[in-house]
Design an enzyme around this catalytic site. Structure first.
Site, PDB file in Angstrom:
ATOM      1  N   GLU B  68       0.816  -1.217   0.000  1.00 22.36           N
ATOM      2  CA  GLU B  68       0.000   0.000   0.000  1.00 22.36           C
ATOM      3  C   GLU B  68       0.851   1.270   0.000  1.00 22.36           C
ATOM      4  OE1 GLU B  68      -0.500  -2.620   1.901  1.00 22.36           O
ATOM      5  OE2 GLU B  68      -2.591  -3.268   1.651  1.00 22.36           O
ATOM      6  N   PHE B 130     -11.423  -7.572  14.044  1.00 25.36           N
ATOM      7  CA  PHE B 130     -10.355  -7.998  13.141  1.00 25.36           C
ATOM      8  C   PHE B 130     -10.050  -6.898  12.118  1.00 25.36           C
ATOM      9  CE2 PHE B 130      -9.026 -10.153   9.147  1.00 25.36           C
ATOM     10  CZ  PHE B 130      -7.784 -10.590   9.604  1.00 25.36           C
ATOM     11  N   GLN B 131      -8.792  -6.537  12.037  1.00 23.75           N
ATOM     12  CA  GLN B 131      -8.298  -5.492  11.125  1.00 23.75           C
ATOM     13  C   GLN B 131      -8.974  -4.140  11.321  1.00 23.75           C
ATOM     14  OE1 GLN B 131      -8.120  -7.154   7.099  1.00 23.75           O
ATOM     15  NE2 GLN B 131      -6.098  -7.954   7.574  1.00 23.75           N
ATOM     16  N   LYS B 180     -17.784  -1.131   6.162  1.00 21.45           N
ATOM     17  CA  LYS B 180     -18.204  -2.147   5.201  1.00 21.45           C
ATOM     18  C   LYS B 180     -19.719  -2.122   4.986  1.00 21.45           C
ATOM     19  CE  LYS B 180     -16.929  -6.782   3.832  1.00 21.45           C
ATOM     20  NZ  LYS B 180     -16.221  -8.013   4.195  1.00 21.45           N
ATOM     21  N   MET B 493      24.192   8.864   2.238  1.00 20.50           N
ATOM     22  CA  MET B 493      24.027  10.156   2.901  1.00 20.50           C
ATOM     23  C   MET B 493      24.312  10.057   4.404  1.00 20.50           C
ATOM     24  SD  MET B 493      23.593  13.220   2.436  1.00 20.50           S
ATOM     25  CE  MET B 493      22.617  13.960   1.155  1.00 20.50           C
TER      26      MET B 493
HETATM   27  C1  TPP Z   1      12.279   5.785   5.296  1.00 18.26           C
HETATM   28  C2  TPP Z   1      13.565   6.418   5.624  1.00 18.26           C
HETATM   29  N1  TPP Z   1      14.409   5.821   6.517  1.00 18.26           N
HETATM   30  C3  TPP Z   1      15.579   6.400   6.832  1.00 18.26           C
HETATM   31  C4  TPP Z   1      15.957   7.574   6.269  1.00 18.26           C
HETATM   32  C5  TPP Z   1      17.278   8.217   6.657  1.00 18.26           C
HETATM   33  N2  TPP Z   1      18.170   8.317   5.490  1.00 18.26           N
HETATM   34  C6  TPP Z   1      18.294   9.452   4.769  1.00 18.26           C
HETATM   35  S1  TPP Z   1      19.328   9.302   3.483  1.00 18.26           S
HETATM   36  C7  TPP Z   1      19.670   7.719   3.892  1.00 18.26           C
HETATM   37  C8  TPP Z   1      20.649   6.901   3.083  1.00 18.26           C
HETATM   38  C9  TPP Z   1      20.183   6.631   1.724  1.00 18.26           C
HETATM   39  O1  TPP Z   1      21.005   5.658   1.161  1.00 18.26           O
HETATM   40  P1  TPP Z   1      20.820   5.194  -0.335  1.00 18.26           P
HETATM   41  O2  TPP Z   1      19.384   4.956  -0.625  1.00 18.26           O
HETATM   42  O3  TPP Z   1      21.747   4.068  -0.618  1.00 18.26           O
HETATM   43  O4  TPP Z   1      21.232   6.480  -1.159  1.00 18.26           O
HETATM   44  P2  TPP Z   1      22.641   7.276  -1.202  1.00 18.26           P
HETATM   45  O5  TPP Z   1      22.627   8.275  -0.112  1.00 18.26           O
HETATM   46  O6  TPP Z   1      23.718   6.263  -1.049  1.00 18.26           O
HETATM   47  O7  TPP Z   1      22.618   7.921  -2.545  1.00 18.26           O
HETATM   48  C10 TPP Z   1      18.968   7.327   5.024  1.00 18.26           C
HETATM   49  C11 TPP Z   1      19.081   6.003   5.664  1.00 18.26           C
HETATM   50  C12 TPP Z   1      15.055   8.165   5.363  1.00 18.26           C
HETATM   51  N3  TPP Z   1      15.297   9.346   4.792  1.00 18.26           N
HETATM   52  N4  TPP Z   1      13.893   7.562   5.050  1.00 18.26           N
END
Ligand code: TPP
Lengths: 175, 578
Positions: B68, B130-131, B180, B493
């Site tokens: 979803e 349920f749900q 529902k 990042m």
């Molecule tokens: C759902 C979610 N979980 C955690 C984060 C924290 N976060 C921001 S950037 C990042 C790393 C992203 O890594 P990747 O997708 O490999 O991309 P890159 O930075 O290597 O280009 C994370 C874990 C986020 N933004 N969103």
């Protein structure tokens, strides 16, 4: 930084389920404690009114009003300082009946505070008092000495000294 | 039941009444609002609506996502590129909660969505059936409006209101939860589009005096700077905006969601502001004398430390949402209203100007950024591939015509910094929430809404795997999106932050990855992996030439960093180049 002040907030809303949740969430997210809250019908048919009391800075207050008004079902929100409103709170005390007869002082307190005896029975009696916060605080202090079985107070209700142009505003919405 | 054909086509509203079930009414409401595609996932509490969809498959296309969250993001991608309302549907409980991330993302990025969730029968509400989840309660903080329907007769009015609220004023997500029994119940259906809601004023009236005052400040400014945001795009104000900046000769910078409102190559476009924005517009924010914010909200990623942000400047804010004015930055003049009208009305009040010396400052700082950062990103001399050169190759081969859907991380910043945009609504990314996993499903929605456009998704190895299951949707629906994964085998990042601020303690950011090409092929998607510079051009060409969906993995340098960078809490003018 400006200082916290007590503000009374009046919010005119559609009478819909879920709005209380939306409005309280606005305060909760910002870690603002709502001192008191009352919701009721307003002077306009089908329009509800929330009255809240908060202690925050004026700039916070303005931002919060903006966020409140942004809610789809909020018609209009206002905030007022203490001297712009006429307000009342109400409270109930439940006290052992014997005290009413044994302690003359209690009868004086009731009389002087303009409190009203709501009911008396063998075990307890209940008194009601409406007024400003300090009056209720005072009564609470005075009665505490003798022992209070139960105490509750309502949220604040308030009207403004000046006209609130909500009816004109509502008309404009309809046009 | 004899059906009276009242909805002749997607745009007409029904005039007469007819007795139908709540679930059929849901479909008729969608048709009346011009919806021809929706993204979703079935389940017990929404089955009656799915059953009706079966009957209406020739009029309304349901896309079965694989999660979803994917449905919600796909609806967002659809909405972002088309400017129309995206629709997502799910069952109660886990189906509904899985939509939440997409809804929260849509809320903060002002994306118009209508999300429909099934709910347990109304006699079971509140019984932990349920749900059953209180999805109205859960979604309240992240929706523009939401409502639970317990009687079929409420359906037309609530749907009409939902679409109106989602798309009007500052757009946003709306959630409708339908029990529902309300889906089964029969009632006399009649649909009327919503024209207004008493307590809701989508667009504030523009005060002529504020417009005049703004014009005066702008006309007298020696060093004006415009920062525009998505409001320009959402308000369809691109032409008015271009006319304004061209007449007044003002250097203009964009927030991440404002990107593509005017072409990247426009001479007055001075780049991106914010944490990984361009050097010149960030530094000169603290040098300009008038800062004109248009349809942007001074997000903390844009302003850095508020205490030192543009303190010397007078601030003019063009904004549709009164709650944004003075929220983060105190304005001198706020012009409320929708961007298209206010900018159109501003134009005749402006004096023609060119600000040549002031522009030179931007050019000088650009040179510094070019030498220190851009050159190394786009024309690297060391061995490993950079993310920047992949973007450069995509730019070259798509001539800036592609829509770029990026995920969240280093690649996102690189994509936004280097992608060249010739067309508006070409930068689709998760701005305010920064949702990893956004890009793949959003690209599906974008491509389905604009099949004539090249839609290229750019993700990191981390975010790609957050909704990788949507490859199944791509395969089943034959959506020809181009999927580019810039694989650095790190949550790049976060690793960059660890390197710069946590003494290189790479806690849980290294990724051991699967064979991405094999996975794509498992979904019958053509795929290729590139690790060397000499193969990049041909690989990008093969991807673009491919008629169907295509997966391209590019192995990039493992420990590259994104610069410039404003560390959190620092001032925009303290931006670091290395
Ligand atoms: C759902 C979610 N979980 C955690 C984060 C924290 N976060 C921001 S950037 C990042 C790393 C992203 O890594 P990747 O997708 O490999 O991309 P890159 O930075 O290597 O280009 C994370 C874990 C986020 N933004 N969103």
């Amino acid at each position: 930084m400006s200082e916290n002040k007590q503000y009374t907030v009046s919010i005119y809303t559609e009478n819909n389920i879920g709005l209380l949740n939306r409005i309280s969430a606005i305060f909760q997210r910002r870690h603002m404690n709502v001192e008191s809250l009352n919701t009721s019908p307003s002077e306009i048919d089908g329009v509800s009114r929330f009255t809240l009391v908060v202690n925050i800075t004026e700039s916070q207050m303005k931002k919060v009003i903006g966020q409140i008004e942004k809610q789809v079902e909020v018609i209009k929100a206002f905030y007022h300082t203490e001297d712009e409103i006429i307000y009342q709170e109400s409270c109930l005390f439940k006290i052992k009946s014997e005290l009413l007869f044994d302690e003359r002082q209690i009868q004086n307190i009731i009389k002087e505070s303009n409190a009203r005896i709501v009911t008396v029975n063998k075990e307890f009696f209940a008194i009601e008092k409406s007024g400003r916060k300090e009056e209720i605080d005072l009564l609470h202090r005075e009665l505490s000495v003798f022992g209070i079985m139960q105490f509750t107070r309502s949220g604040r209700i308030a009207v403004t000294k000046d006209e609130m142009k909500i009816s004109t505003l509502l008309k404009a919405f309809q046009d | 039941m004899k059906e009276t054909q009242t909805i002749k086509n997607n745009t007409h509203t029904s005039q007469t009444t007819e007795r139908i079930s709540g679930s059929e009414a849901v479909i008729k409401c969608l048709l009346a609002e011009g919806v021809d595609i929706l993204y979703g996932y079935p389940g017990g509490a929404i089955m009656p609506v799915y059953d009706e969809l079966y009957k209406y498959q020739d009029k309304i296309h349901h896309v079965l996502s694989r999660h979803e969250q994917g449905a919600a993001h796909a609806a967002q991608g659809y909405a972002r590129i088309s400017g129309k309302v995206g629709v997502a549907m799910a069952t109660s409980g886990p189906g509904a909660t899985n939509l939440i991330t997409g809804i929260a993302d849509a809320q903060i990025d002002s994306t118009p969505l209508v999300c429909i969730t099934g709910q347990v029968g109304s006699h079971l509400l509140g019984s932990d059936a349920f749900q059953e989840t209180d999805i109205v309660g859960i979604s309240t903080p992240v929706t523009k409006w939401n409502h639970q329907i317990t009687k079929a007769s409420e359906i037309p009015e609530v749907f009409a209101k939902a679409f109106y609220i989602a798309k009007s004023g500052r757009p946003g997500p709306v959630l409708i939860d339908i029990t529902k029994d309300a889906q089964f119940e029969e009632f006399d259906f009649k649909y009327e589009k919503c024209k207004g809601v008493r307590s809701y004023k989508p667009v504030p009236t523009t005060d002529e005096n504020s417009l005049k005052a703004a014009a005066e400040l702008i006309n007298n400014a020696k060093k004006p700077l415009i920062v525009w945001g998505q409001g320009v795009i959402l308000g369809k104000a691109e032409d008015a905006f271009k006319a304004v900046i061209e007449k007044a000769g003002i250097p203009s910078a964009w927030t991440i969601l404002g990107a593509s409102a005017i072409p990247t190559s426009h001479p007055l476009n001075v780049g991106m502001v914010g944490m990984h924005g361009n050097y010149a517009p960030n530094v000169l924010t603290n040098d300009c004398d008038v800062l004109i914010a248009i349809g942007m909200r001074f997000d903390d990623r844009v302003t850095g430390n508020l205490a030192t942000y543009a303190k010397q400047a007078k601030i003019v804010h063009f904004e549709i949402d009164p709650a944004e004015v003075d929220k983060n930055v105190k304005t001198d003049i706020a012009v409320l209203g929708d961007a298209k009208t206010s900018l159109t009305d501003l134009l005749p009040l402006l004096h023609p100007n060119s600000h040549t010396d002031w522009h030179q400052k931007f050019k000088d700082l650009y040179k510094i950024e070019y030498e220190k950062v851009i050159k190394n990103d786009l024309h690297p001399t060391k061995e490993g591939l950079t993310m920047g050169e992949v973007l450069k190759e995509i730019n070259l081969q798509t001539k800036g015509e592609a829509a770029i859907v990026s995920d969240v991380g280093q690649h996102q910043m690189i994509a936004c910094r280097y992608a060249e945009f010739n067309k508006t609504k070409s930068n689709i990314t998760s701005g305010g929430l920064g949702t990893m996993g956004f890009a793949l499903p959003a690209a599906i929605g974008a491509k389905m809404a604009a099949p004539e456009r090249e839609v290229i998704m750019i993700a990191g190895d981390g975010g790609y795997q957050m909704n990788i299951q949507e490859l199944g949707t791509i395969f089943q629906q034959k959506v020809p999106v181009k999927i580019v994964v810039l694989n650095n085998e790190f949550l790049g990042m976060v690793r960059q932050w660890q390197q710069l601020f946590f003494e290189k303690r790479y806690a849980s950011t290294e990724m051991v990855n699967p064979d991405f090409v094999a996975i794509a092929k498992g979904y019958h998607i053509e795929a290729q992996k590139v690790s060397e510079r000499k193969d990049l051009k041909a690989a990008v060409k093969e991807m673009i030439d491919c008629e169907g969906p295509y997966f391209l993995e590019v192995r990039v340098e493992k420990e590259d960093n994104v610069f410039p960078m404003i560390p959190t809490g620092a001032s925009v003018s303290d931006i670091r180049l290395e």
